[in-house]
Design a protein around this motif. Structure first.
Motif, PDB file in Angstrom:
ATOM      1  N   SER A  66     -61.932  10.847  10.917  1.00  0.00           N
ATOM      2  CA  SER A  66     -63.393  11.029  10.680  1.00  0.00           C
ATOM      3  C   SER A  66     -63.533  12.548  10.128  1.00  0.00           C
ATOM      4  CB  SER A  66     -64.261  11.079  12.018  1.00  0.00           C
ATOM      5  OG  SER A  66     -63.681  11.908  13.137  1.00  0.00           O
ATOM      6  N   VAL A  67     -62.974  13.532  10.753  1.00  0.00           N
ATOM      7  CA  VAL A  67     -62.863  14.660  10.100  1.00  0.00           C
ATOM      8  C   VAL A  67     -62.514  14.700   8.487  1.00  0.00           C
ATOM      9  CG1 VAL A  67     -62.120  17.314  10.201  1.00  0.00           C
ATOM     10  CG2 VAL A  67     -62.682  16.041  12.119  1.00  0.00           C
TER      11      VAL A  67
ATOM     12  N   TYR B 206     -62.627  12.536   6.406  1.00  0.00           N
ATOM     13  CA  TYR B 206     -63.501  11.907   5.541  1.00  0.00           C
ATOM     14  C   TYR B 206     -64.663  12.802   5.324  1.00  0.00           C
ATOM     15  CZ  TYR B 206     -65.787   7.988   2.920  1.00  0.00           C
ATOM     16  OH  TYR B 206     -66.193   7.326   1.787  1.00  0.00           O
ATOM     17  N   TRP B 207     -65.117  13.447   6.576  1.00  0.00           N
ATOM     18  CA  TRP B 207     -66.341  14.489   6.619  1.00  0.00           C
ATOM     19  C   TRP B 207     -65.883  15.440   5.722  1.00  0.00           C
ATOM     20  CZ3 TRP B 207     -66.151  18.690  10.483  1.00  0.00           C
ATOM     21  CH2 TRP B 207     -67.507  19.538  10.448  1.00  0.00           C
TER      22      TRP B 207
ATOM     23  N   ILE C  70     -66.019  14.453   1.819  1.00  0.00           N
ATOM     24  CA  ILE C  70     -67.223  14.250   0.933  1.00  0.00           C
ATOM     25  C   ILE C  70     -67.913  15.916   0.828  1.00  0.00           C
ATOM     26  CG2 ILE C  70     -67.767  11.857   1.005  1.00  0.00           C
ATOM     27  CD1 ILE C  70     -69.550  12.538   3.449  1.00  0.00           C
ATOM     28  N   HIS C  71     -67.449  16.874   1.480  1.00  0.00           N
ATOM     29  CA  HIS C  71     -67.929  18.071   1.426  1.00  0.00           C
ATOM     30  C   HIS C  71     -66.894  18.865   0.949  1.00  0.00           C
ATOM     31  CE1 HIS C  71     -71.544  18.080   4.016  1.00  0.00           C
ATOM     32  NE2 HIS C  71     -71.290  16.830   4.034  1.00  0.00           N
TER      33      HIS C  71
ATOM     34  N   ILE D 291     -69.506  12.606  14.525  1.00  0.00           N
ATOM     35  CA  ILE D 291     -69.431  12.768  13.125  1.00  0.00           C
ATOM     36  C   ILE D 291     -69.789  11.460  12.763  1.00  0.00           C
ATOM     37  CG2 ILE D 291     -67.621  13.156  11.508  1.00  0.00           C
ATOM     38  CD1 ILE D 291     -66.155  14.947  13.310  1.00  0.00           C
TER      39      ILE D 291
ATOM     40  N   ARG E 261     -73.051  11.481  10.042  1.00  0.00           N
ATOM     41  CA  ARG E 261     -72.845  11.157   8.546  1.00  0.00           C
ATOM     42  C   ARG E 261     -73.447   9.843   8.036  1.00  0.00           C
ATOM     43  NH1 ARG E 261     -73.342  15.101   6.400  1.00  0.00           N
ATOM     44  NH2 ARG E 261     -73.213  16.397   8.064  1.00  0.00           N
TER      45      ARG E 261
ATOM     46  N   PHE F 108     -67.768   2.780   5.376  1.00  0.00           N
ATOM     47  CA  PHE F 108     -66.611   3.442   6.022  1.00  0.00           C
ATOM     48  C   PHE F 108     -67.080   3.768   7.284  1.00  0.00           C
ATOM     49  CE2 PHE F 108     -64.670   7.444   7.074  1.00  0.00           C
ATOM     50  CZ  PHE F 108     -63.267   7.039   6.970  1.00  0.00           C
ATOM     51  N   TRP F 109     -68.123   4.609   7.514  1.00  0.00           N
ATOM     52  CA  TRP F 109     -68.691   5.070   8.857  1.00  0.00           C
ATOM     53  C   TRP F 109     -68.829   4.039   9.697  1.00  0.00           C
ATOM     54  CZ3 TRP F 109     -66.507   9.667   9.510  1.00  0.00           C
ATOM     55  CH2 TRP F 109     -66.778  10.589   8.346  1.00  0.00           C
TER      56      TRP F 109
ATOM     57  N   LEU G 219     -65.625   2.672  11.086  1.00  0.00           N
ATOM     58  CA  LEU G 219     -64.814   3.608  11.680  1.00  0.00           C
ATOM     59  C   LEU G 219     -65.736   3.572  13.173  1.00  0.00           C
ATOM     60  CD1 LEU G 219     -62.957   6.067  11.785  1.00  0.00           C
ATOM     61  CD2 LEU G 219     -64.923   7.485  11.922  1.00  0.00           C
TER      62      LEU G 219
END
Lengths: 218, 115, 225
Positions: free
Chosen positions: A156-157, A159-160, A163-164, C178, C182, C199-200, C203
């Protein structure tokens, strides 16, 4: 304490005395100069941080399903070392990053997942200290969930972050660190084993004390 | 003039290896500001490692951007030593306290056993 | 048999709750207060910060969820009814699933109120794609509640459980937060990109599956004295 303990402790002390000399004599890294020498404590402590987290998780799972109190003592001792070495890693990292990246902190995958792992270990210790009876099982459950959580935090981190886009460039390091790094790593590993044994010993004494009190009541 | 000089130094640094840079900087400082010279120097350089294009080595930053490394290094090492030492002291103290209580309790048990 | 126990546990919780509606009212009101505090803190000169709505929605859900979990199991503790429930000749995992469904239903009810409120106070187009939003909220809530129900159930016997529940729960549910934030933020973008949502959501679904499985697997050893 076992026989090897005193000898190993003396050896570890000697290695800690020699390590600064080796680190001081190591060649300067060409792009980062002096500050790169933080690396010789940062990386070994990060490795030991990871190792103690694995020890804690494995011992917790074994305690949960087999109920062996020795595994529980090992898990508690390892969790304390996760917090200690995690703190060392998380403090030396930003000090190095301030110079090398120009910023104290980045929400980079490794940094964020290390921080989350460290938070779980702190939660574990708080639980063991203030949870009262039954917190051993609960702690084992927390460690198990914490381990299962690692890939999710990582993905998750990651991918987060992608995109940033990152604002500063993280220089990749040259692959030749030389002797001091490995020497330092072995020193930290030895220290980890010694501290773990010492901390388990404390746990054993506590258990002996509890048993004694129980026998007095009976 | 100063700006132009800095730009040339920057370009040279980005393009080349450390030893060659030093030679070029020296040549540039000696006054060879001819663009053709710079181009010829650049074309003579080996293709730069990709890494080097992405950041400016710290020694080449203007002085006000440079952070002193020594305080950071000292802070890091003293933190490590202090943290490990404090932990060791804390474990030793806890162990001492438990050991003490254990001995006290055992002697008490022995005395009450005799009576 | 399994489904029947799940249904009985769920119905029991529902009947108890309907009598007083204590947890439902307090949870919803707490969530609304959270959103209002955020509105006072962040809305400046009548303008909401850009992209803040998704974060505020999920923070309110996480806070309200912790409160609801704590209250639900506090009620079970008061007359030791959780022990009675565990002593019943019923499969432990079924009891867990019943409890989990109860919490999820409660949180979804709170979200029904929260979403329009956040959309209204932060001028966010949350209701433009209701189907996607509902899916993200559902999967995220299940993931949060799956870990929360297990920990809250274990903490029933522990001391200082009120403080320990959020301390244990938040580090573990970071991926849910997250992914939820997101995913919701991607729904608010003017140009809709299904790839990011997929994607999210993937997950979140993986998280739900792994953590519900783990909880079912460990509920038995964890709840045995």
């Amino acid at each position: 304490m076992p026989k090897w303990f005193t000898g190993a402790a003396v050896l570890c002390g000697l290695m800690f005395a020699v390590a600064p000399v080796l680190i001081a004599n190591a060649p300067y890294e060409s792009t980062m100069g002096l500050v790169q020498k933080i690396f010789y404590v940062h990386l070994p402590s990060a490795w030991v941080f990871l190792l103690s987290a694995i020890v804690c998780g494995v011992a917790s799972v074994r305690f949960l399903f087999r109920g062996d109190p020795r595994q529980d003592r090992l898990a508690w001792a390892a969790a304390e070392l996760v917090v200690l070495f995690g703190l060392v890693t998380l403090v030396t990292g930003p000090l190095w990053a301030r110079k090398a990246w120009g910023t104290w902190w980045q929400w980079d995958v490794r940094l964020t997942s290390s921080l989350m792992g460290w938070m779980v270990a702190v939660a574990y210790l708080l639980l063991r200290k203030y949870g009262g009876p039954g917190s051993d099982k609960l702690g084992a459950g927390l460690a198990l969930f914490g381990m299962a959580n690692v890939p999710f935090v990582y993905i998750s981190v990651n991918y987060w972050r992608t995109i940033h886009p990152a604002t500063s460039v993280v220089p990749t390091l040259p692959s030749s660190f030389g002797v001091p790094l490995w020497f330092s790593a072995v020193t930290f590993l030895l220290l980890f084993v010694l501290l773990l044994r010492l901390r388990v010993r404390l746990q054993e004494q506590h258990a002996a004390l509890d048993a004694l009190y129980l026998s007095m009541d009976a | 003039m100063m700006l132009r000089r800095l730009v040339v130094v920057f370009v040279l640094v980005v393009a080349g290896s450390a030893s060659r840079d030093a030679a070029c900087v020296r040549a540039a400082e000696a006054g060879s500001w001819d663009p053709a010279y710079v181009v010829s120097v650049l074309s003579a350089q080996q293709p730069a490692p990709t890494q080097q294009e992405e950041f400016v080595p710290i020694e080449e930053l203007p002085p006000q951007d440079q952070l002193p490394a020594a305080p950071l290094l000292v802070a890091a090492y003293s933190f490590v030593v202090l943290a490990l030492f404090a932990y060791l002291v804390s474990v030793a103290r806890r162990l001492g306290a438990v050991q003490h209580e254990l001995e006290r309790l055992e002697s008490e048990l022995k005395r009450s056993g005799r009576r | 048999m399994f489904a029947r126990i799940v249904w009985l546990v769920l119905r029991k919780d529902f009947t108890v709750e309907v009598r007083s509606l204590e947890i439902a009212y307090t949870t919803v009101f707490f969530a609304i207060s959270c959103v209002l505090v955020f509105a006072f803190a962040l809305v400046q000169e009548g303008r909401a910060p850009e992209g803040g709505a998704a974060g505020i929605l999920w923070v309110a859900i996480a806070f309200a969820g912790t409160l609801a979990l704590g209250r639900t199991f506090e009620r079970e503790r008061q007359s030791d009814t959780l022990r009675a429930l565990l002593l019943a000749p019923a499969a432990r995992p079924a009891i867990y699933v019943g409890k989990l469904l109860g919490i999820v239903a409660l949180l979804l009810a709170a979200e029904l109120l929260l979403v329009p409120l956040v959309a209204f106070l932060f001028q966010a187009p949350l209701l433009v794609r209701p189907g996607w939003l509902a899916t993200v909220l559902l999967t995220g809530t299940i993931g949060f509640a799956a870990v929360g129900t297990l920990f809250a159930a274990m903490l029933v016997r522990a001391r200082s459980r009120d403080v320990l529940l959020p301390v244990l729960l938040y580090p573990i549910t970071v991926p849910v937060i997250i992914a939820g934030v997101r995913g919701t933020a991607a729904l608010l973008q003017p140009e809709f990109d299904p790839g990011i949502i997929h994607f999210w959501l993937a997950l979140l679904v993986c998280f739900d599956v792994v953590f519900v499985t783990l909880a079912l697997w460990t509920f038995e050893p964890l709840m045995t004295d």
